[in-house]
Motif scaffolding. Sequence first.
Motif, PDB file in Angstrom:
ATOM      1  N   GLY A 185       0.785  -1.231   0.000  1.00 44.25           N
ATOM      2  CA  GLY A 185       0.000   0.000   0.000  1.00 44.25           C
ATOM      3  C   GLY A 185       0.816   1.279   0.000  1.00 44.25           C
ATOM      4  N   TRP A 186       1.780   1.375   0.901  1.00 46.46           N
ATOM      5  CA  TRP A 186       2.587   2.599   1.001  1.00 46.46           C
ATOM      6  C   TRP A 186       3.405   2.801  -0.268  1.00 46.46           C
ATOM      7  CZ3 TRP A 186       2.152   6.970   3.008  1.00 46.46           C
ATOM      8  CH2 TRP A 186       3.233   7.810   3.273  1.00 46.46           C
ATOM      9  N   HIS A 187       3.910   1.710  -0.850  1.00 46.72           N
ATOM     10  CA  HIS A 187       4.640   1.795  -2.120  1.00 46.72           C
ATOM     11  C   HIS A 187       3.720   2.318  -3.231  1.00 46.72           C
ATOM     12  CE1 HIS A 187       8.324  -0.193  -0.780  1.00 46.72           C
ATOM     13  NE2 HIS A 187       7.555  -1.046  -0.132  1.00 46.72           N
ATOM     14  N   LEU A 188       2.485   1.820  -3.276  1.00 46.27           N
ATOM     15  CA  LEU A 188       1.532   2.274  -4.298  1.00 46.27           C
ATOM     16  C   LEU A 188       1.218   3.762  -4.146  1.00 46.27           C
ATOM     17  CD1 LEU A 188      -0.971  -0.720  -4.386  1.00 46.27           C
ATOM     18  CD2 LEU A 188       0.559   0.020  -6.216  1.00 46.27           C
ATOM     19  N   VAL A 189       0.989   4.191  -2.917  1.00 44.86           N
ATOM     20  CA  VAL A 189       0.701   5.615  -2.676  1.00 44.86           C
ATOM     21  C   VAL A 189       1.853   6.469  -3.187  1.00 44.86           C
ATOM     22  CG1 VAL A 189       0.426   7.369  -0.864  1.00 44.86           C
ATOM     23  CG2 VAL A 189      -0.869   5.231  -0.743  1.00 44.86           C
ATOM     24  N   GLN A 190       3.075   6.074  -2.884  1.00 42.92           N
ATOM     25  CA  GLN A 190       4.240   6.861  -3.326  1.00 42.92           C
ATOM     26  C   GLN A 190       4.399   6.834  -4.840  1.00 42.92           C
ATOM     27  OE1 GLN A 190       7.057   4.923  -0.669  1.00 42.92           O
ATOM     28  NE2 GLN A 190       7.167   6.803   0.550  1.00 42.92           N
ATOM     29  N   GLU A 191       4.103   5.711  -5.460  1.00 44.87           N
ATOM     30  CA  GLU A 191       4.253   5.590  -6.913  1.00 44.87           C
ATOM     31  C   GLU A 191       3.191   6.397  -7.669  1.00 44.87           C
ATOM     32  OE1 GLU A 191       5.981   4.435 -10.403  1.00 44.87           O
ATOM     33  OE2 GLU A 191       6.757   3.993  -8.415  1.00 44.87           O
ATOM     34  N   LEU A 192       1.979   6.452  -7.134  1.00 42.49           N
ATOM     35  CA  LEU A 192       0.873   7.128  -7.822  1.00 42.49           C
ATOM     36  C   LEU A 192       0.810   8.627  -7.539  1.00 42.49           C
ATOM     37  CD1 LEU A 192      -1.910   4.454  -7.230  1.00 42.49           C
ATOM     38  CD2 LEU A 192      -0.762   4.996  -9.404  1.00 42.49           C
ATOM     39  N   SER A 193       1.608   9.108  -6.608  1.00 42.99           N
ATOM     40  CA  SER A 193       1.534  10.505  -6.170  1.00 42.99           C
ATOM     41  C   SER A 193       2.773  11.280  -6.602  1.00 42.99           C
ATOM     42  CB  SER A 193       1.409  10.565  -4.643  1.00 42.99           C
ATOM     43  OG  SER A 193       0.305   9.803  -4.210  1.00 42.99           O
ATOM     44  N   VAL A 194       2.577  12.579  -6.851  1.00 39.82           N
ATOM     45  CA  VAL A 194       3.715  13.444  -7.176  1.00 39.82           C
ATOM     46  C   VAL A 194       4.354  14.003  -5.904  1.00 39.82           C
ATOM     47  CG1 VAL A 194       2.960  14.035  -9.503  1.00 39.82           C
ATOM     48  CG2 VAL A 194       2.232  15.458  -7.581  1.00 39.82           C
ATOM     49  N   ASP A 195       3.630  13.934  -4.797  1.00 37.01           N
ATOM     50  CA  ASP A 195       4.164  14.401  -3.523  1.00 37.01           C
ATOM     51  C   ASP A 195       3.428  13.661  -2.411  1.00 37.01           C
ATOM     52  OD1 ASP A 195       5.736  15.968  -1.774  1.00 37.01           O
ATOM     53  OD2 ASP A 195       4.114  17.418  -1.543  1.00 37.01           O
ATOM     54  N   VAL A 196       4.179  13.170  -1.427  1.00 37.80           N
ATOM     55  CA  VAL A 196       3.606  12.497  -0.268  1.00 37.80           C
ATOM     56  C   VAL A 196       4.262  13.104   0.964  1.00 37.80           C
ATOM     57  CG1 VAL A 196       3.319  10.295   0.942  1.00 37.80           C
ATOM     58  CG2 VAL A 196       3.265  10.349  -1.553  1.00 37.80           C
ATOM     59  N   GLY A 197       3.449  13.439   1.947  1.00 44.33           N
ATOM     60  CA  GLY A 197       3.995  14.021   3.167  1.00 44.33           C
ATOM     61  C   GLY A 197       3.345  13.450   4.409  1.00 44.33           C
ATOM     62  N   VAL A 198       4.087  13.490   5.506  1.00 42.24           N
ATOM     63  CA  VAL A 198       3.584  13.057   6.806  1.00 42.24           C
ATOM     64  C   VAL A 198       3.872  14.184   7.779  1.00 42.24           C
ATOM     65  CG1 VAL A 198       3.738  11.361   8.658  1.00 42.24           C
ATOM     66  CG2 VAL A 198       4.074  10.642   6.267  1.00 42.24           C
TER      67      VAL A 198
END
Length: 136
Positions: free
Chosen positions: A100-113
């Motif tokens: 899941g976390w890999h997919l979110v990062q692959e599909l997004s141009v920016d990911v933040g926490v």
Amino acid sequence: MPPEEDRGPPDDDSGLRAVGQVRCVARGFWAAAAPEGEDAVDAVLLVVSELFTNAVRHADGVTGFRLEAGPGTVTVAVHDASTAPPLSLPLDATRPGGLGWHLVQELSVDVGVEVHAAGKTVTAVVPCPTGIRPQG
């Protein structure tokens, strides 16, 4: 609690029902924001599902949820009560889960926490067709 501990699914199916409900909300949002943008709806729904499911399974549930249309993007934000950041597990075809976390990062141009006093907010900016209608 160790960060690698998997709490598993909730004792009842309320978390799973909530994931289905949030996907319906995201579809309605998408229909209003990008009625001609069917090409990217699957990416947005997958990011919504993964972030929401991760909060239910690993962070004691969702405390807030936001979708925001921007120029050529949709921002998905999921708030939970845990301050532990998401873990990027090594990909392993012999072990279920962990994608899941890999997919979110692959599909997004920016990911933040962003960690704050009440927990954290995980934000993913998903690229979308130019036909999206920014809010505001």
